[in-house]
Motif scaffolding. Structure first.
Motif: not given
Length: 177
Positions: A111, A117, A141-143, A145, A156, A158, A177
């Motif tokens: 985040p 990443d 809190r990883w995004q 994809t 996608e 979270a 999100d």
């Protein structure tokens, strides 16, 4: 008489020998130091959230929405969990409309720190199952994809690691999100 002598003695001393002017100057001096430090941080640190070509980014958003719609048409879902002991990410990609043996690019975006990443290339088997080595994840809190190699669809979501040991991405939930 003694009290008047003490009062007159304080009136004859220069201002810099009194503590009150120094105490009153302490607040503005602290603001100047804090402002200087803030300017230093603004000049020396790169803002990772700002993009140079915002128009191009805006056009890319429309393409991303098309990829979300394609994922919805294919009824895609991706379930995965992180095995901390084995340092592996395991999961399953499923679809009602396409065969599952394919390459999937999974990106875990930190985040606040882009250098943390994680980019993964996953090869799903005929049943859609996969497993890939993944170093220890930091609590964040990883995004997440996920997209195919041709970049025609995207999922996608979270992921609150380690509170959630796994994540389920579904095409109809890909746009929130």
């Amino acid at each position: 008489m003694q009290a008047t002598l003490n009062a007159n003695a304080g009136a004859n001393t220069p201002w810099y020998k009194h503590r009150w002017p120094w105490f009153l100057m302490l607040g503005p001096a602290a603001v100047v130091v804090a402002g200087s430090y803030t300017i230093y941080l603004a000049v020396t640190r790169q803002d990772a959230m700002v993009v140079g070509d915002y128009y191009k980014q805006g056009k890319a958003i429309n393409q991303d929405l098309r990829r979300d719609r394609v994922a919805t048409q294919l009824s895609l879902s991706l379930g995965m969990h992180y095995d901390a002991e084995a340092h592996a990410l395991r999961g399953m990609l499923s679809s009602a409309a396409m065969p599952m043996s394919s390459e999937v690019h999974i990106r875990l975006a930190h985040p606040t720190q882009p250098e943390k990443d994680v980019q993964l290339l996953v090869r799903a088997g005929a049943d859609g199952r996969f497993s890939v080595a993944l170093p220890q994840l930091e609590q964040a809190r990883w995004q997440v994809t996920a997209e195919n190699g041709a970049r025609s669809w995207r999922l996608e979501g979270a992921w609150l690691w380690p509170r959630e040991t796994g994540i389920e991405l579904k095409a109809d939930q890909a746009t929130n999100d």
